[in-house]
Design an enzyme around this catalytic site. Structure first.
Site: not given
Ligand SMILES: NC(=O)c1ccc[n+]([C@@H]2O[C@H](COP(=O)([O-])OP(=O)(O)OC[C@H]3O[C@@H](n4cnc5c(N)ncnc54)[C@H](OP(=O)(O)O)[C@@H]3O)[C@@H](O)[C@H]2O)c1
Length: 434
Positions: A15, A135, A137, A202, A206
């Site tokens: 994201v 997401g 929506i 999950d 929600k």
């Molecule tokens: N993915 C989806 O489709 C989606 C949909 C709706 C909501 N969300 C929500 O959006 C959020 C992010 O999801 P995501 O899928 O983007 O997660 P992700 O791909 O795992 O990305 C997490 C990011 O956070 C960074 N991070 C982790 N620990 C950290 C720390 N201690 N300090 C600084 N940065 C740190 C990671 O760094 P590195 O890259 O260096 O490892 C990575 O860039 C979550 O709350 C999730 O529930 C996601």
């Protein structure tokens, strides 16, 4: 345009990278829509050297998220790290330092939303979280703003794309759960560890967020009755088909009128059969949809991609524009609305309907014995279908509405009957006539 809006992004994964990309690519349009240029002043990550899906200008990446949110020149913090810590501490610190916050973090909001809302209130800042449910929506803003003058009575959501993909595969191909899960993993719709999705965690997070907003009450993840889809069999899916229904994992939030005029809230996540004629039945593959019923508006459905980097970033940016405008106007948007303070009903008191498939001895009087078991627990039967199979038979019973406790007791009773060989399928039925 002398004022500039300064934004820090925490996390640059699926994201976060798309949020950063949109901030950079759409800078001109964003400035026009917000009324001031939006400057990205820092991006916090865990590993500086990890490959990124977006190019980030030199000097913006940092591993020191705490220092980034402590800066006194940041107006707005976008939290897309996820999980409970350090996300909670970082959001609280951002608010204390005078920044408004946009987050996509459903897990944290569902576990400890009130702490965050109180901190935002105290700081006089915004905390927006449209991306945390379904997401791309738009559903939280319609609940909080568009329907603010109406009374929402029920929210039914398909809010987890992974489980919808699996159940849709089971429905269209006759596959079992394991086979459909493997296909979802192969196509990238399910994680290597699918627990959070397939066990309903999950969706439960929600559901808590949706119920809190819909019913102006505090509902946390621990209030949500949760059952996943791992026990759903190909036979359940076939049984649903036979009665013109489809199995979906639903997040169900209902307003329940009480005897004393005080209403309460029922919140649950479980697989359920819904008629194929229900709008939610047409939600295929990994799509999400939220079906809202309210007193004045009637029935509304919100549909679209419930996950993915870019769709989720779209919702984050929408919040960012609103919050940025508020910062410039030196005002806040609507904060938490929990004035109704409704109690959450225990699952046993929640009213549902059941579909029960029972293998029984094929002999006279069996139907009467089964009907008697339902009647003994005060559950009336809506339909019974009987199929003969050699020396045994299958009865498929659909009940009228009763409390979950009554229905569970009926199933226990049936399991103890001599004429019952096996209760082969028990599933709740939603979205039809009670
Ligand atoms: N993915 C989806 O489709 C989606 C949909 C709706 C909501 N969300 C929500 O959006 C959020 C992010 O999801 P995501 O899928 O983007 O997660 P992700 O791909 O795992 O990305 C997490 C990011 O956070 C960074 N991070 C982790 N620990 C950290 C720390 N201690 N300090 C600084 N940065 C740190 C990671 O760094 P590195 O890259 O260096 O490892 C990575 O860039 C979550 O709350 C999730 O529930 C996601």
């Amino acid at each position: 345009m002398s004022r500039r809006l300064r934004v820090a992004v925490l996390g640059c994964g699926s994201v976060g990278s798309q949020v950063v990309r949109l901030l950079q690519e759409q800078a001109g349009d964003l400035a026009a829509r917000v009324g001031a240029p939006v400057d990205l002043v820092g991006v916090a990550v865990r590993r500086l050297d990890a490959p990124r899906e977006v190019e980030i200008a030199d000097g913006l990446l940092t591993t020191d998220a705490a220092a980034l949110v402590a800066r006194d020149d940041v107006d707005l913090v976008v939290e897309v790290i996820g999980g409970i810590e350090p996300a909670r501490t970082l959001i609280l610190s951002a608010l204390e330092n005078g920044a408004s916050v946009v987050t996509a973090n459903k897990a944290l909001l569902a576990e400890d939303g009130p702490t965050l809302f109180e901190a935002a209130e105290k700081a006089g800042r915004d905390l927006y979280y449209e991306a945390s449910v379904a997401g791309a929506i738009p559903i939280l803003r319609p609940l909080r703003e568009s329907l603010a003058g109406d009374t929402v009575t029920r929210v039914l959501g398909i809010v987890n794309g992974t489980t919808n993909f699996i159940l849709d595969k089971m429905d269209s191909s006759g596959a079992g759960f394991t086979e459909a899960l493997e296909e979802a993993q192969g196509l990238g719709y399910a994680e290597a560890d699918p627990t959070a999705d397939v066990e309903g965690f999950d969706a439960a997070a929600k559901a808590a967020i949706l119920a809190s907003l819909a019913f102006h009450s505090r509902v946390t993840a621990s209030d949500v009755h949760r059952e996943g889809i791992t026990e759903v069999t190909a036979a359940d899916v076939q049984s649903a088909k036979d009665m013109g229904s489809v199995v979906k994992l639903l997040a169900i939030c209902e307003l329940r009128p009480g005897k004393d005029g005080e209403s309460s809230v029922a919140v649950r996540v479980h697989p359920a059969m819904i008629p194929r004629s229900h709008p939610l039945a047409s939600v295929r593959e990994a799509f999400n949809a939220v079906f809202v019923e309210s007193e004045a508006a009637g029935q509304l459905m919100f549909y679209g991609p419930g996950a993915g980097g870019a769709p989720t970033a779209s919702a984050v940016l929408g919040d960012l524009v609103t919050v940025a405008r508020n910062v410039l106007a030196d005002k806040r948007g609507a904060g938490e609305s929990a004035y109704a303070d409704r109690a959450v009903l225990p699952m046993g008191e929640t009213v549902t309907r059941y579909h029960v498939a029972i293998d029984v001895d094929d002999k006279a009087g069996v139907l009467a014995t089964v009907a008697h078991a339902f009647a003994e627990h005060g559950v009336s039967i809506q339909t019974v279908r009987q199929e003969g199979r050699d020396d045994d038979a299958q009865l498929v019973v659909v009940s009228h509405s009763a409390t979950d406790a009554q229905l569970a007791a009926t199933v226990e009773h049936l399991r103890g009957l001599d004429i019952v060989r096996e209760v082969t399928s028990v599933m709740r039925v939603e979205g039809g006539d009670e």
